[in-house]
Design an enzyme around this catalytic site. Structure first.
Site, PDB file in Angstrom:
ATOM      1  N   LYS A  12      10.998   2.420  -3.976  1.00  9.96           N
ATOM      2  CA  LYS A  12      11.348   1.736  -5.230  1.00  9.96           C
ATOM      3  C   LYS A  12      12.745   2.150  -5.715  1.00  9.96           C
ATOM      4  O   LYS A  12      13.527   1.313  -6.134  1.00  9.96           O
ATOM      5  CB  LYS A  12      10.321   2.054  -6.330  1.00  9.96           C
ATOM      6  CG  LYS A  12       8.925   1.552  -6.031  1.00  9.96           C
ATOM      7  CD  LYS A  12       8.031   1.635  -7.255  1.00  9.96           C
ATOM      8  CE  LYS A  12       7.712   3.074  -7.686  1.00  9.96           C
ATOM      9  NZ  LYS A  12       6.801   3.786  -6.761  1.00  9.96           N
TER      10      LYS A  12
ATOM     11  N   ARG B  27       1.825   2.433 -14.935  1.00  9.41           N
ATOM     12  CA  ARG B  27       1.096   3.115 -13.877  1.00  9.41           C
ATOM     13  C   ARG B  27      -0.398   3.153 -14.141  1.00  9.41           C
ATOM     14  O   ARG B  27      -1.159   3.683 -13.329  1.00  9.41           O
ATOM     15  CB  ARG B  27       1.594   4.546 -13.806  1.00  9.41           C
ATOM     16  CG  ARG B  27       2.203   4.960 -12.473  1.00  9.41           C
ATOM     17  CD  ARG B  27       2.717   6.366 -12.681  1.00  9.41           C
ATOM     18  NE  ARG B  27       3.099   7.082 -11.514  1.00  9.41           N
ATOM     19  CZ  ARG B  27       4.334   7.148 -11.023  1.00  9.41           C
ATOM     20  NH1 ARG B  27       5.295   6.435 -11.545  1.00  9.41           N
ATOM     21  NH2 ARG B  27       4.593   7.908  -9.988  1.00  9.41           N
TER      22      ARG B  27
ATOM     23  N   ARG C  90      11.094  13.650   3.297  1.00 11.80           N
ATOM     24  CA  ARG C  90      11.903  13.861   2.097  1.00 11.80           C
ATOM     25  C   ARG C  90      11.815  15.326   1.649  1.00 11.80           C
ATOM     26  O   ARG C  90      12.813  15.929   1.266  1.00 11.80           O
ATOM     27  CB  ARG C  90      11.415  12.937   0.971  1.00 11.80           C
ATOM     28  CG  ARG C  90      12.243  13.030  -0.290  1.00 11.80           C
ATOM     29  CD  ARG C  90      12.081  11.783  -1.160  1.00 11.80           C
ATOM     30  NE  ARG C  90      10.986  11.914  -2.086  1.00 11.80           N
ATOM     31  CZ  ARG C  90      10.570  10.937  -2.891  1.00 11.80           C
ATOM     32  NH1 ARG C  90      11.122   9.747  -2.853  1.00 11.80           N
ATOM     33  NH2 ARG C  90       9.568  11.134  -3.717  1.00 11.80           N
TER      34      ARG C  90
ATOM     35  N   ARG D  36      12.133  18.786  -5.144  1.00 11.07           N
ATOM     36  CA  ARG D  36      11.171  18.173  -6.064  1.00 11.07           C
ATOM     37  C   ARG D  36       9.833  18.843  -5.858  1.00 11.07           C
ATOM     38  O   ARG D  36       9.252  18.773  -4.786  1.00 11.07           O
ATOM     39  CB  ARG D  36      11.051  16.671  -5.786  1.00 11.07           C
ATOM     40  CG  ARG D  36      11.932  15.842  -6.719  1.00 11.07           C
ATOM     41  CD  ARG D  36      11.715  14.362  -6.521  1.00 11.07           C
ATOM     42  NE  ARG D  36      10.376  13.931  -6.944  1.00 11.07           N
ATOM     43  CZ  ARG D  36      10.032  12.660  -7.036  1.00 11.07           C
ATOM     44  NH1 ARG D  36      10.882  11.718  -6.749  1.00 11.07           N
ATOM     45  NH2 ARG D  36       8.813  12.343  -7.410  1.00 11.07           N
TER      46      ARG D  36
ATOM     47  N   ARG E 154      -1.262  12.382  -5.530  1.00 10.85           N
ATOM     48  CA  ARG E 154      -0.528  11.241  -6.083  1.00 10.85           C
ATOM     49  C   ARG E 154      -1.042   9.929  -5.503  1.00 10.85           C
ATOM     50  O   ARG E 154      -1.099   8.912  -6.197  1.00 10.85           O
ATOM     51  CB  ARG E 154       0.968  11.398  -5.819  1.00 10.85           C
ATOM     52  CG  ARG E 154       1.647  12.313  -6.840  1.00 10.85           C
ATOM     53  CD  ARG E 154       2.921  12.901  -6.314  1.00 10.85           C
ATOM     54  NE  ARG E 154       4.013  11.961  -6.251  1.00 10.85           N
ATOM     55  CZ  ARG E 154       5.103  12.161  -5.501  1.00 10.85           C
ATOM     56  NH1 ARG E 154       5.213  13.249  -4.770  1.00 10.85           N
ATOM     57  NH2 ARG E 154       6.071  11.280  -5.505  1.00 10.85           N
TER      58      ARG E 154
HETATM   59  P1  ADP Z   1       7.214   8.593  -7.255  1.00 14.37           P
HETATM   60  O1  ADP Z   1       7.938   9.458  -6.292  1.00 14.37           O
HETATM   61  O2  ADP Z   1       5.755   8.560  -7.070  1.00 14.37           O
HETATM   62  O3  ADP Z   1       7.848   7.266  -7.437  1.00 14.37           O
HETATM   63  P2  ADP Z   1       7.982   9.221  -9.962  1.00 14.37           P
HETATM   64  O4  ADP Z   1       9.325   9.841  -9.813  1.00 14.37           O
HETATM   65  O5  ADP Z   1       7.903   7.829 -10.457  1.00 14.37           O
HETATM   66  O6  ADP Z   1       7.217   9.386  -8.607  1.00 14.37           O
HETATM   67  O7  ADP Z   1       7.068  10.127 -10.916  1.00 14.37           O
HETATM   68  C1  ADP Z   1       6.863  11.503 -10.697  1.00 14.37           C
HETATM   69  C2  ADP Z   1       5.741  12.020 -11.620  1.00 14.37           C
HETATM   70  O8  ADP Z   1       6.087  11.755 -12.993  1.00 14.37           O
HETATM   71  C3  ADP Z   1       4.385  11.337 -11.449  1.00 14.37           C
HETATM   72  O9  ADP Z   1       3.641  11.904 -10.402  1.00 14.37           O
HETATM   73  C4  ADP Z   1       3.751  11.555 -12.834  1.00 14.37           C
HETATM   74  O10 ADP Z   1       3.264  12.871 -12.985  1.00 14.37           O
HETATM   75  C5  ADP Z   1       4.931  11.387 -13.760  1.00 14.37           C
HETATM   76  N1  ADP Z   1       5.088   9.968 -14.185  1.00 14.37           N
HETATM   77  C6  ADP Z   1       6.110   9.123 -13.858  1.00 14.37           C
HETATM   78  N2  ADP Z   1       5.926   7.899 -14.401  1.00 14.37           N
HETATM   79  C7  ADP Z   1       4.748   7.968 -15.089  1.00 14.37           C
HETATM   80  C8  ADP Z   1       3.981   7.038 -15.848  1.00 14.37           C
HETATM   81  N3  ADP Z   1       4.399   5.765 -16.009  1.00 14.37           N
HETATM   82  N4  ADP Z   1       2.828   7.451 -16.413  1.00 14.37           N
HETATM   83  C9  ADP Z   1       2.404   8.716 -16.270  1.00 14.37           C
HETATM   84  N5  ADP Z   1       3.055   9.649 -15.551  1.00 14.37           N
HETATM   85  C10 ADP Z   1       4.216   9.292 -14.959  1.00 14.37           C
END
Ligand code: ADP
Length: 191
Positions: free
Chosen positions: A13, A88, A127, A135, A146
């Site tokens: 994404k 989400r 990654r 991260r 996740r």
């Molecule tokens: P990914 O690598 O899955 O795209 P993100 O960078 O979007 O991960 O998000 C990392 C973490 O931040 C998630 O695992 C969650 O803990 C938190 N998070 C991000 N966006 C949301 C959301 N919309 N609602 C709740 N928690 C979120």
């Protein structure tokens, strides 16, 4: 143009959002980036979110909806925005609908990048190796959670928008520029 970029963790994404930002002159609103910035800045939100994120669980719906609502009010969002990592949960999707209604805004597209779990594991492992674990949530254990959270809580969001006939799905196993080309075709069709 206001759109949602939807897909599991590791679907690509972020990579695709960069292209969309360039081409359609919209801003990227990544809740993950916003939360990581809060953690780095050591704000109250960051302190609260850190443990939740490290486990791969989700931050509270109302908090996330509040953050996005404030961000959408900023002037740079007037030209359109990509929601990346939000909504989400079904609660967030419903909250977003209410919020857009109140603000007199509409969603133009929901682009779903589809990638099977086996491939996601491979990507996150790669990654994690490349970034030297910078991260905290890029490890196999957290990823497993996740993905579980994705299937349990986030996949229903797709069904929510499918019911509204708003979803276009792209095969995320294709090369990056092929995925981009598919997305461009979809979005150009909405303009
Ligand atoms: P990914 O690598 O899955 O795209 P993100 O960078 O979007 O991960 O998000 C990392 C973490 O931040 C998630 O695992 C969650 O803990 C938190 N998070 C991000 N966006 C949301 C959301 N919309 N609602 C709740 N928690 C979120």
């Amino acid at each position: 143009m206001n759109l949602i970029l939807f897909g599991p963790p590791g679907a690509g994404k972020g990579t695709q959002a960069e292209f969309i930002v360039d081409r359609y002159k919209v801003v990227q609103l990544s809740t993950g980036d916003m939360l990581r910035a809060a953690v780095a800045a050591g704000t109250e939100l960051g302190k609260m979110a850190k443990a939740v994120m490290d486990r791969g669980d989700l931050v509270d719906d109302q908090i996330i909806i509040g953050i996005i609502g404030d961000r959408i009010d900023e002037p740079d969002c007037k030209g359109g925005f990509i929601l990346d990592g939000f909504p989400r949960t079904l609660g967030q999707a419903e909250g977003l609908d209410r919020m857009l209604d109140e603000k007199g805004l509409t969603l133009d597209a929901v682009v779903n990048i589809s990638v099977p779990d086996e491939e996601l594991f491979k990507r996150i492992e790669k990654r994690a190796a490349e970034t030297g674990g910078s991260r905290a949530d890029d490890n196999a254990e957290t990823l497993k959670n996740r993905l579980k959270v994705y299937h349990d809580q986030t996949a229903p969001v797709l069904a929510y928008y499918e019911k509204k006939n708003m979803v276009d799905t792209v095969d995320g196993l294709q090369a990056i520029d092929q995925v981009t080309a598919n997305i461009v075709t979809i979005l150009d069709g909405k303009r």
